[in-house]
Design a protein around this motif. Structure first.
Motif, PDB file in Angstrom:
ATOM      1  N   HIS A 332      -5.279  -3.309   6.018  1.00  0.00           N
ATOM      2  CA  HIS A 332      -4.627  -2.384   5.099  1.00  0.00           C
ATOM      3  C   HIS A 332      -5.074  -2.653   3.666  1.00  0.00           C
ATOM      4  CE1 HIS A 332      -1.452   0.103   3.329  1.00  0.00           C
ATOM      5  NE2 HIS A 332      -1.183  -0.921   2.535  1.00  0.00           N
ATOM      6  N   ASP A 333      -5.212  -3.929   3.335  1.00  0.00           N
ATOM      7  CA  ASP A 333      -5.637  -4.300   1.979  1.00  0.00           C
ATOM      8  C   ASP A 333      -7.054  -3.821   1.698  1.00  0.00           C
ATOM      9  OD1 ASP A 333      -5.126  -5.716  -0.513  1.00  0.00           O
ATOM     10  OD2 ASP A 333      -6.587  -7.187   0.186  1.00  0.00           O
ATOM     11  N   VAL A 334      -7.947  -3.948   2.687  1.00  0.00           N
ATOM     12  CA  VAL A 334      -9.320  -3.469   2.504  1.00  0.00           C
ATOM     13  C   VAL A 334      -9.338  -1.964   2.241  1.00  0.00           C
ATOM     14  CG1 VAL A 334     -11.505  -3.036   3.701  1.00  0.00           C
ATOM     15  CG2 VAL A 334     -10.440  -5.289   3.825  1.00  0.00           C
ATOM     16  N   ASP A 335      -8.569  -1.223   3.038  1.00  0.00           N
ATOM     17  CA  ASP A 335      -8.515   0.233   2.850  1.00  0.00           C
ATOM     18  C   ASP A 335      -8.012   0.590   1.451  1.00  0.00           C
ATOM     19  OD1 ASP A 335      -9.405   0.517   5.425  1.00  0.00           O
ATOM     20  OD2 ASP A 335      -7.409   0.823   6.282  1.00  0.00           O
ATOM     21  N   ALA A 336      -6.983  -0.099   0.993  1.00  0.00           N
ATOM     22  CA  ALA A 336      -6.423   0.184  -0.333  1.00  0.00           C
ATOM     23  C   ALA A 336      -7.434  -0.132  -1.431  1.00  0.00           C
ATOM     24  CB  ALA A 336      -5.144  -0.624  -0.540  1.00  0.00           C
ATOM     25  N   LYS A 337      -8.142  -1.264  -1.274  1.00  0.00           N
ATOM     26  CA  LYS A 337      -9.141  -1.652  -2.286  1.00  0.00           C
ATOM     27  C   LYS A 337     -10.295  -0.636  -2.317  1.00  0.00           C
ATOM     28  CE  LYS A 337      -7.656  -5.831  -3.729  1.00  0.00           C
ATOM     29  NZ  LYS A 337      -6.343  -5.879  -3.098  1.00  0.00           N
ATOM     30  N   LYS A 338     -10.698  -0.147  -1.148  1.00  0.00           N
ATOM     31  CA  LYS A 338     -11.788   0.825  -1.094  1.00  0.00           C
ATOM     32  C   LYS A 338     -11.377   2.156  -1.732  1.00  0.00           C
ATOM     33  CE  LYS A 338     -14.394  -0.866   2.901  1.00  0.00           C
ATOM     34  NZ  LYS A 338     -14.842  -0.573   4.279  1.00  0.00           N
ATOM     35  N   VAL A 339     -10.120   2.563  -1.497  1.00  0.00           N
ATOM     36  CA  VAL A 339      -9.631   3.796  -2.117  1.00  0.00           C
ATOM     37  C   VAL A 339      -9.644   3.662  -3.634  1.00  0.00           C
ATOM     38  CG1 VAL A 339      -7.573   5.226  -2.446  1.00  0.00           C
ATOM     39  CG2 VAL A 339      -8.266   4.546  -0.142  1.00  0.00           C
ATOM     40  N   ARG A 340      -9.198   2.530  -4.138  1.00  0.00           N
ATOM     41  CA  ARG A 340      -9.179   2.318  -5.588  1.00  0.00           C
ATOM     42  C   ARG A 340     -10.592   2.330  -6.166  1.00  0.00           C
ATOM     43  NH1 ARG A 340      -9.581  -2.182  -8.946  1.00  0.00           N
ATOM     44  NH2 ARG A 340      -8.522  -1.948 -10.968  1.00  0.00           N
ATOM     45  N   TRP A 341     -11.526   1.687  -5.446  1.00  0.00           N
ATOM     46  CA  TRP A 341     -12.916   1.637  -5.920  1.00  0.00           C
ATOM     47  C   TRP A 341     -13.525   3.042  -5.920  1.00  0.00           C
ATOM     48  CZ3 TRP A 341     -17.691  -0.193  -2.770  1.00  0.00           C
ATOM     49  CH2 TRP A 341     -18.785  -0.346  -3.618  1.00  0.00           C
ATOM     50  N   GLY A 346     -15.344   7.899  -8.840  1.00  0.00           N
ATOM     51  CA  GLY A 346     -15.279   9.353  -8.994  1.00  0.00           C
ATOM     52  C   GLY A 346     -14.682   9.801 -10.319  1.00  0.00           C
ATOM     53  N   THR A 347     -14.226   8.864 -11.111  1.00  0.00           N
ATOM     54  CA  THR A 347     -13.631   9.202 -12.409  1.00  0.00           C
ATOM     55  C   THR A 347     -14.668   9.047 -13.511  1.00  0.00           C
ATOM     56  OG1 THR A 347     -11.465   8.417 -11.651  1.00  0.00           O
ATOM     57  CG2 THR A 347     -11.787   8.682 -14.040  1.00  0.00           C
ATOM     58  N   PRO A 348     -15.027  10.146 -14.162  1.00  0.00           N
ATOM     59  CA  PRO A 348     -16.027  10.059 -15.246  1.00  0.00           C
ATOM     60  C   PRO A 348     -15.537   9.133 -16.359  1.00  0.00           C
ATOM     61  CG  PRO A 348     -15.637  12.345 -14.615  1.00  0.00           C
ATOM     62  CD  PRO A 348     -14.580  11.538 -13.951  1.00  0.00           C
ATOM     63  N   GLY A 349     -16.449   8.340 -16.875  1.00  0.00           N
ATOM     64  CA  GLY A 349     -16.125   7.473 -18.004  1.00  0.00           C
ATOM     65  C   GLY A 349     -15.446   6.175 -17.622  1.00  0.00           C
ATOM     66  N   SER A 350     -15.375   5.853 -16.324  1.00  0.00           N
ATOM     67  CA  SER A 350     -14.760   4.579 -15.930  1.00  0.00           C
ATOM     68  C   SER A 350     -15.575   3.413 -16.469  1.00  0.00           C
ATOM     69  CB  SER A 350     -14.681   4.472 -14.399  1.00  0.00           C
ATOM     70  OG  SER A 350     -13.827   5.464 -13.871  1.00  0.00           O
ATOM     71  N   ALA A 351     -14.869   2.443 -17.004  1.00  0.00           N
ATOM     72  CA  ALA A 351     -15.546   1.278 -17.577  1.00  0.00           C
ATOM     73  C   ALA A 351     -16.308   0.515 -16.490  1.00  0.00           C
ATOM     74  CB  ALA A 351     -14.519   0.372 -18.247  1.00  0.00           C
ATOM     75  N   GLN A 352     -17.500   0.026 -16.874  1.00  0.00           N
ATOM     76  CA  GLN A 352     -18.330  -0.677 -15.909  1.00  0.00           C
ATOM     77  C   GLN A 352     -17.672  -1.960 -15.420  1.00  0.00           C
ATOM     78  OE1 GLN A 352     -21.107   0.415 -14.466  1.00  0.00           O
ATOM     79  NE2 GLN A 352     -21.031  -1.419 -13.165  1.00  0.00           N
TER      80      GLN A 352
END
Length: 377
Positions: A332-341, A346-352
């Motif tokens: 479950h933790d892996v899935d949540a981390k992948k969704v966040r990543w 997919g968010t323009p301008g996300s800090a590197q």
């Protein structure tokens, strides 16, 4: 470290004493399934000696071993151990051989330990001997480095091993002495984050956990849970019955003593009748005492041993449930981390730096998932 007072080095011939009893114990069914050749080991726990007084008192035992396994440094050896040494061996076997059903140690009893009666000492000595022989009869535990160290290490070497184990436990409790603070904080945060998920999965009523398990295993697990409950109740009632038998014997003894005193006040046939009744009461008490001992040895003790053995099996089931809980929570933790990543990418301008951190968390979560899968399987 010198041998405790009361223990002297025994001649080699003395090691033969009691080996037949050890062979019989070896032949008993070994907790954990499977069987090893009982001729590979002959282990005797003998010569219990009380050391010290009061709350700090303990009992030391001689552990004499004969083995045909070539990995041992010598075919026979004798060491001195106390109860906490046996407990350390059990914890090491449980840690290094997860999934194996360990033979149960006799439980701790603070009240009995304080009294240190001969009956308590003998019962514990016998139970410790059974523990070692059943471990030695297991095809995996018999060849374990942990058992070998326990059986043949000198007192000084074993003291070092105990100190090392205690230091390791203290270090683990502290999060690892000298470990990176960030890693510790990450681990603590991850465990806290999984707490709710793991708790819900570990519960016996968890449908998710049961669905992930083998149906045959679920059947066996549920049977063992019910068996432990019924055996525990049977043992409780057997203990009550044994206690009542002891009370009845004591009452019969006191009744006979009262008749004897009463007879002294009378004369002739009346006095003789009371005297005969008193003598008969003494005979009944002697017979009842033997009956109580037989009841405890053949009825109560086997039930108690059965309860402890079943609990050893259910302990492994509980460990398996926890491993499954951690594995499912890690997934479950892996899935949540992948969704966040994915959201950050997919968010323009996300800090590197945030993207890098999110990617690192995914990699670490996947590594934990792999580790949890290995632990569960």
């Amino acid at each position: 470290m010198q041998a405790p007072p009361g223990h002297q080095a025994a001649p080699a011939a003395a090691a033969d004493s009691g080996m037949q009893a050890a062979a019989a114990a070896n032949g008993s069914s070994s907790a954990g399934g499977g069987s090893a050749s009982s001729s590979d080991f002959e282990i005797v726990v003998t010569d219990p000696v009380k050391q010290g007084e009061g709350v700090s008192a303990y009992v030391s035992y001689k552990v004499r071993t004969r083995t045909r396994l070539p990995q041992y440094n010598r075919p026979s050896c004798e060491v001195i151990r106390r109860f906490r040494d046996f407990a350390h061996l059990e914890s090491q076997l449980a840690e290094k051989h997860r999934g194996i059903i360990l033979p149960p140690l006799p439980e701790k009893n603070a009240a009995q330990k304080f009294q240190m009666s001969q009956e308590f000492i003998e019962d514990r000595r016998r139970a410790l001997q059974v523990f070692l022989n059943r471990a030695a009869a297991h095809p995996v535990l018999a060849k374990s480095a942990e058992l070998q160290l326990f059986l043949e290490a000198t007192e000084d070497t074993w003291a070092v091993e105990m100190a090392r184990g205690q230091a390791a436990a203290a270090g683990a409790a502290a999060g690892g002495a000298g470990g990176p603070k960030k890693r510790l904080e990450d681990a603590v945060g991850w465990i806290k984050g999984l707490g709710t998920a793991a708790t819900s999965i570990v519960g016996s009523s968890s449908r998710a956990a049961d669905a992930a398990e083998d149906p045959e295993y679920i059947k066996v697990r549920d049977y063992l849970v019910a068996l432990e409950s019924h055996l525990s109740e049977a043992h409780r009632q057997a203990s009550r019955l044994a206690a009542k038998e002891v009370e009845l014997g004591e009452a019969t003894l006191e009744f006979g003593q009262a008749l004897e005193r009463l007879g002294r006040l009378e004369e002739g046939n009346v006095s003789e009748a009371f005297s005969q009744m008193s003598s008969r009461s003494a005979e009944l008490v002697a017979a009842r005492r033997k009956g109580c001992e037989a009841l405890a040895a053949r009825f109560e003790a086997p039930l108690k041993e059965s309860v402890r053995s079943v609990r050893a099996v259910t302990a492994v089931c509980n460990d398996r449930a926890m491993a499954l809980a951690m594995h499912m929570a890690a997934k479950h933790d892996v899935d949540a981390k992948k969704v966040r990543w994915a959201k950050l990418r997919g968010t323009p301008g996300s800090a590197q730096d945030k993207l890098t951190e999110a990617e690192r968390e995914v990699v670490e979560a996947e590594e934990r998932l792999r580790s949890s899968k290995i632990s569960y399987e």
